[in-house]
Scaffold this motif. Structure first.
Motif, short mmCIF file in Angstrom:
data_model
loop_
_atom_site.label_atom_id
_atom_site.label_comp_id
_atom_site.label_asym_id
_atom_site.label_seq_id
_atom_site.Cartn_x
_atom_site.Cartn_y
_atom_site.Cartn_z
N ASP A 77 -4.12 1.50 -0.72
CA ASP A 77 -4.36 0.08 -0.96
C ASP A 77 -4.88 -0.15 -2.37
O ASP A 77 -4.64 -1.20 -2.97
CB ASP A 77 -5.39 -0.46 0.03
CG ASP A 77 -4.95 -0.26 1.47
OD1 ASP A 77 -3.83 -0.71 1.81
OD2 ASP A 77 -5.70 0.35 2.25
N ARG A 121 -2.74 -5.07 -2.64
CA ARG A 121 -2.78 -3.78 -3.34
C ARG A 121 -3.11 -4.00 -4.80
O ARG A 121 -2.72 -5.01 -5.40
CB ARG A 121 -1.43 -3.07 -3.23
CG ARG A 121 -1.06 -2.70 -1.82
CD ARG A 121 0.24 -1.95 -1.78
NE ARG A 121 -0.04 -0.55 -2.04
CZ ARG A 121 0.87 0.37 -2.37
NH1 ARG A 121 2.13 0.02 -2.50
NH2 ARG A 121 0.53 1.61 -2.57
N VAL A 153 2.72 -2.03 -7.34
CA VAL A 153 1.29 -2.28 -7.20
C VAL A 153 0.85 -3.12 -8.39
O VAL A 153 0.97 -2.66 -9.53
CB VAL A 153 0.49 -0.96 -7.13
CG1 VAL A 153 -1.00 -1.23 -7.16
CG2 VAL A 153 0.88 -0.17 -5.89
#
Length: 193
Positions: A77, A121, A153
């Motif tokens: 994450d 994220r 991301v």
């Protein structure tokens, strides 16, 4: 929250690693979660051989420790790249890893099949250097942004620490520690909201 810290220094417990630990411990203390630290210098990662195999499948044909690392990147994450600066760029250990992310770039851009794309994220760069040069981190930031783009991301920013050369220099610099802890609290606030 699943935090992945990719350590790009060949030196154990060096300045970039110490800065990463300071930041991540602050985040975990505020938001919970768990962190996994991967010392890239200890991983068997061959360089990209530019064979084009990943262009067809999105998977790298080279079978080494990178295979497990792809999964860890996909599951994280929050991802931190932590590395020293060598000649105005990232260390060879972290660059070798990033070059192998070509498989993820192929998956995203050629095969139009990203693994996951979530607004929650984030990816960050922690970079240290012995000197004080004005453009000292420009190359590292550019490579980090490209890496995070390839893995879908969003790039959250960077913590850049100048003037730390010898092992322990970061840990003995209260001003830099305070800066790292403040930065960590800003990141934690994003994930606490």
């Amino acid at each position: 929250m699943n935090i992945l810290v990719l350590l790009g220094s060949p030196r154990k417990k060096g300045n970039s690693e110490s800065a990463a630990v300071t930041v991540v411990e602050q985040i975990i203390g505020t938001t919970g979660g768990k962190a996994e630290y991967i010392r890239l210098a200890a991983e068997e990662i061959a360089p990209c051989i530019a064979c084009g195999g990943c262009e067809k499948t999105g998977q790298c044909i080279v079978k080494d420790d990178m295979i497990d690392l792809y999964g860890k990147v996909d599951e994280a994450d929050l991802i931190f790249l932590a590395a020293p600066t060598y000649f105005y760029g990232l260390s060879a250990q972290i660059k070798r890893f990033i070059d192998r992310i070509q498989a993820r770039w192929s998956r995203k851009y050629l095969l139009k099949s990203p693994f996951r794309k979530e607004d929650t994220r984030r990816g960050y760069l922690i970079c240290t250097a012995a000197t004080q040069g004005k453009k000292l981190f420009d190359g590292s930031v550019l490579v980090a942004k490209s890496f995070f783009d390839a893995i879908d991301v969003p790039y959250g920013g960077e913590l850049l620490i100048r003037g730390v050369d010898q092992r322990g220099d970061f840990s003995q610099n209260r001003e830099e520690i305070d800066k790292a802890e403040l930065w960590a609290m800003e990141i934690a606030a994003i994930f606490s909201a």
